[in-house]
Design a protein around this motif. Sequence first.
Motif, mmCIF file in Angstrom:
data_model
loop_
_atom_site.group_PDB
_atom_site.id
_atom_site.type_symbol
_atom_site.label_atom_id
_atom_site.label_comp_id
_atom_site.label_asym_id
_atom_site.label_seq_id
_atom_site.Cartn_x
_atom_site.Cartn_y
_atom_site.Cartn_z
ATOM 1 N N PHE A 210 0.831 -1.204 0.000
ATOM 2 C CA PHE A 210 0.000 0.000 0.000
ATOM 3 C C PHE A 210 0.870 1.260 0.000
ATOM 4 O O PHE A 210 0.660 2.187 -0.796
ATOM 5 C CB PHE A 210 -0.916 -0.001 1.224
ATOM 6 N N MET A 211 1.872 1.303 0.868
ATOM 7 C CA MET A 211 2.756 2.471 0.936
ATOM 8 C C MET A 211 3.593 2.602 -0.331
ATOM 9 O O MET A 211 3.870 3.714 -0.803
ATOM 10 C CB MET A 211 3.666 2.364 2.165
ATOM 11 N N PHE A 212 3.986 1.478 -0.895
ATOM 12 C CA PHE A 212 4.754 1.452 -2.141
ATOM 13 C C PHE A 212 3.964 2.131 -3.256
ATOM 14 O O PHE A 212 4.496 2.970 -4.007
ATOM 15 C CB PHE A 212 5.054 -0.006 -2.492
ATOM 16 N N ILE A 213 2.675 1.803 -3.359
ATOM 17 C CA ILE A 213 1.815 2.406 -4.390
ATOM 18 C C ILE A 213 1.592 3.894 -4.111
ATOM 19 O O ILE A 213 1.641 4.730 -5.025
ATOM 20 C CB ILE A 213 0.481 1.650 -4.482
ATOM 21 N N CYS A 214 1.371 4.240 -2.851
ATOM 22 C CA CYS A 214 1.167 5.651 -2.495
ATOM 23 C C CYS A 214 2.407 6.491 -2.794
ATOM 24 O O CYS A 214 2.306 7.686 -3.080
ATOM 25 C CB CYS A 214 0.814 5.782 -1.013
ATOM 26 N N MET A 215 3.582 5.849 -2.741
ATOM 27 C CA MET A 215 4.823 6.571 -3.029
ATOM 28 C C MET A 215 4.829 7.095 -4.457
ATOM 29 O O MET A 215 5.440 8.135 -4.751
ATOM 30 C CB MET A 215 6.029 5.650 -2.783
ATOM 31 N N PHE A 307 6.318 14.812 2.521
ATOM 32 C CA PHE A 307 5.984 13.594 1.792
ATOM 33 C C PHE A 307 7.103 12.554 1.790
ATOM 34 O O PHE A 307 6.950 11.447 2.311
ATOM 35 C CB PHE A 307 5.602 13.931 0.339
ATOM 36 N N TRP A 308 8.223 12.869 1.150
ATOM 37 C CA TRP A 308 9.273 11.872 0.899
ATOM 38 C C TRP A 308 9.853 11.304 2.188
ATOM 39 O O TRP A 308 9.830 10.065 2.387
ATOM 40 C CB TRP A 308 10.357 12.484 0.009
ATOM 41 N N PRO A 309 10.388 12.114 3.110
ATOM 42 C CA PRO A 309 11.001 11.522 4.312
ATOM 43 C C PRO A 309 10.007 10.833 5.227
ATOM 44 O O PRO A 309 10.359 9.855 5.901
ATOM 45 C CB PRO A 309 11.659 12.731 5.001
ATOM 46 N N THR A 310 8.765 11.324 5.261
ATOM 47 C CA THR A 310 7.780 10.699 6.159
ATOM 48 C C THR A 310 7.303 9.365 5.598
ATOM 49 O O THR A 310 7.033 8.423 6.362
ATOM 50 C CB THR A 310 6.586 11.645 6.391
ATOM 51 N N MET A 311 7.208 9.234 4.279
ATOM 52 C CA MET A 311 6.887 7.935 3.678
ATOM 53 C C MET A 311 7.959 6.909 4.045
ATOM 54 O O MET A 311 7.653 5.785 4.458
ATOM 55 C CB MET A 311 6.789 8.077 2.150
ATOM 56 N N ILE A 312 9.219 7.302 3.912
ATOM 57 C CA ILE A 312 10.325 6.401 4.242
ATOM 58 C C ILE A 312 10.353 6.115 5.741
ATOM 59 O O ILE A 312 10.542 4.978 6.177
ATOM 60 C CB ILE A 312 11.659 7.011 3.772
ATOM 61 N N GLY A 313 10.146 7.178 6.544
ATOM 62 C CA GLY A 313 10.153 7.008 7.988
ATOM 63 C C GLY A 313 9.029 6.104 8.468
ATOM 64 O O GLY A 313 9.222 5.298 9.380
ATOM 65 N N PHE A 314 7.849 6.232 7.866
ATOM 66 C CA PHE A 314 6.716 5.375 8.234
ATOM 67 C C PHE A 314 7.067 3.908 8.021
ATOM 68 O O PHE A 314 6.821 3.062 8.895
ATOM 69 C CB PHE A 314 5.484 5.743 7.412
ATOM 70 N N VAL A 315 7.644 3.593 6.860
ATOM 71 C CA VAL A 315 8.001 2.203 6.556
ATOM 72 C C VAL A 315 9.081 1.706 7.514
ATOM 73 O O VAL A 315 9.005 0.591 8.044
ATOM 74 C CB VAL A 315 8.470 2.086 5.091
ATOM 75 N N SER A 316 10.082 2.550 7.771
ATOM 76 C CA SER A 316 11.180 2.141 8.642
ATOM 77 C C SER A 316 10.703 1.903 10.070
ATOM 78 O O SER A 316 11.182 0.988 10.752
ATOM 79 C CB SER A 316 12.273 3.214 8.631
ATOM 80 N N GLU A 317 9.738 2.705 10.537
ATOM 81 C CA GLU A 317 9.235 2.557 11.900
ATOM 82 C C GLU A 317 8.222 1.432 12.042
ATOM 83 O O GLU A 317 8.237 0.695 13.036
ATOM 84 C CB GLU A 317 8.588 3.868 12.359
ATOM 85 N N ASN A 318 7.328 1.288 11.075
ATOM 86 C CA ASN A 318 6.221 0.344 11.201
ATOM 87 C C ASN A 318 6.472 -1.007 10.536
ATOM 88 O O ASN A 318 5.764 -1.973 10.825
ATOM 89 C CB ASN A 318 4.946 0.969 10.628
ATOM 90 N N ILE A 319 7.467 -1.050 9.625
ATOM 91 C CA ILE A 319 7.828 -2.330 9.005
ATOM 92 C C ILE A 319 9.356 -2.455 9.068
ATOM 93 O O ILE A 319 10.048 -2.502 8.039
ATOM 94 C CB ILE A 319 7.345 -2.397 7.527
ATOM 95 N N PRO A 320 9.933 -2.498 10.282
ATOM 96 C CA PRO A 320 11.397 -2.479 10.421
ATOM 97 C C PRO A 320 12.091 -3.694 9.810
ATOM 98 O O PRO A 320 13.260 -3.609 9.424
ATOM 99 C CB PRO A 320 11.602 -2.420 11.937
ATOM 100 N N LEU A 325 16.355 -2.608 2.224
ATOM 101 C CA LEU A 325 15.640 -2.928 0.983
ATOM 102 C C LEU A 325 14.285 -2.218 0.947
ATOM 103 O O LEU A 325 13.912 -1.632 -0.073
ATOM 104 C CB LEU A 325 15.444 -4.441 0.860
ATOM 105 N N GLY A 326 13.542 -2.261 2.062
ATOM 106 C CA GLY A 326 12.248 -1.599 2.103
ATOM 107 C C GLY A 326 12.359 -0.103 1.876
ATOM 108 O O GLY A 326 11.604 0.489 1.097
ATOM 109 N N ILE A 327 13.326 0.536 2.554
ATOM 110 C CA ILE A 327 13.542 1.969 2.384
ATOM 111 C C ILE A 327 13.868 2.307 0.934
ATOM 112 O O ILE A 327 13.326 3.240 0.342
ATOM 113 C CB ILE A 327 14.684 2.449 3.314
ATOM 114 N N ASN A 328 14.756 1.516 0.345
ATOM 115 C CA ASN A 328 15.213 1.817 -1.007
ATOM 116 C C ASN A 328 14.182 1.471 -2.073
ATOM 117 O O ASN A 328 14.115 2.127 -3.115
ATOM 118 C CB ASN A 328 16.542 1.110 -1.284
ATOM 119 N N LEU A 329 13.366 0.453 -1.826
ATOM 120 C CA LEU A 329 12.278 0.171 -2.766
ATOM 121 C C LEU A 329 11.280 1.327 -2.790
ATOM 122 O O LEU A 329 10.744 1.669 -3.851
ATOM 123 C CB LEU A 329 11.561 -1.127 -2.375
ATOM 124 N N MET A 330 11.055 1.962 -1.645
ATOM 125 C CA MET A 330 10.163 3.121 -1.593
ATOM 126 C C MET A 330 10.726 4.261 -2.437
ATOM 127 O O MET A 330 10.010 4.874 -3.243
ATOM 128 C CB MET A 330 9.979 3.572 -0.140
#
Length: 430
Positions: A210-215, A307-320, A325-330
Amino acid sequence: MLNIQTNKLFWASCLALLVTSLSFGIRAGMMNQLGIDFQLSATQLGTITATAFWGFPLAIVVGGFVVDLIGMKRLLVMAFVFHLAGIVLTIFAQGYWTLFFSTLLIGIANGTVEAACNPLVATLYPNNKTTRLNHFHLWFPGGIVIGTLLVTLFVHLGLGWKVQVAMMIIPTLIYGYLFSKLDFPVTERVSSGYSSADMYKAVCSPLFIFMFICMFGTAITELFTGQWIGLLLKNVTDNAILLLTLTTGIMVIGRGFAEPVVKRLAPQGVLLLSAIFAATGLYMLSTFTGNSIFFAAIIFGIGVCYFWPTMIGFVSENIPQSGALGINLMGGAGMFAVSVYTIFMGSFYDDLIVKHLPSDGSLDTYLKAAEGTPAAQTLANAKNLAGPEILQATLVIPLVLIVAFAGLVVYMRSRKANKRLSYSDEAVTI
């Protein structure tokens, strides 16, 4: 000693990101001149711009897969080499294809910087990821502000775009030297003990997808508009590039004061509010004229700020478990979406220009017209009419994001409530 090393790594990362953002700001300021000097259409300019966004996702995704294996330092050495090569090739560009390949090299360098520095910042500050990523990413709009101001100054002084590009060599050499002297930690995923299987499972989870698509939408809203604002809004001000300076200046301030905002609203709340402001600002940019356009730029800047840092931060915090890989895929998803959208909208922009031109000539004929001639003025008028129409078409994206992030806020609240119930049940059982 550890804090000193941490701070040195953080500030060296900021300088590397500054080079990345300078490339965006300076390119945004010289796009119109490149079109004139090399007789390029909007489609060709769109393709050249898009190559930076192609190179970025290629580098950041590949970097996401290998950063745990080869380390962040080696990635940043590669970024330095690509930046230097791309800058030099741009300075000596002779036409469309040299501009294409030089911009591609710079895009690869930019992606490699983020592939290493995003997980580096998350590793350095494990208890304050979203805030520190906002502080790190304030250097992206900060560099754009510096780049656009340099473009404005150099144009006023009569210095060409080659001198503007050459200015990027200085911070490139400095960050290359700094990183060569510093020691790097392992990534947070490795230090936390999450396995590669955990990482791949995490990036296939519904929340990550979901976050990937929103990115896609957040990146297009911010970066496409920023790169093309000088071209699209020349009808409302003679200094359209200064709108980008104002917008990015707001972003610098907002990201610098991210901590109380993130703590108050949580990342998902910040994203929802950002989408509302971005949609409002984009609508205002496409409809306002005169001095009110600068107010519109402020509203838009507030919208895209987080937008950009908070999208990455959300993934890093909620899907550690997703790790680097997750950060960079975003990041790769965002830049890839912008590259595709830029090419599509470049072609669409040409079509809109043709619609506003007299029917007795082709677009190529008007592009080759000498400056100051009636044909050149006719082309300029057509571009002025087409620009706001591009922004109005793009407005659909942040409107969709408002709905998506409203759903995310509801989901995260329900998840938090479920966790509280689970903890309560455990307490009762005990």
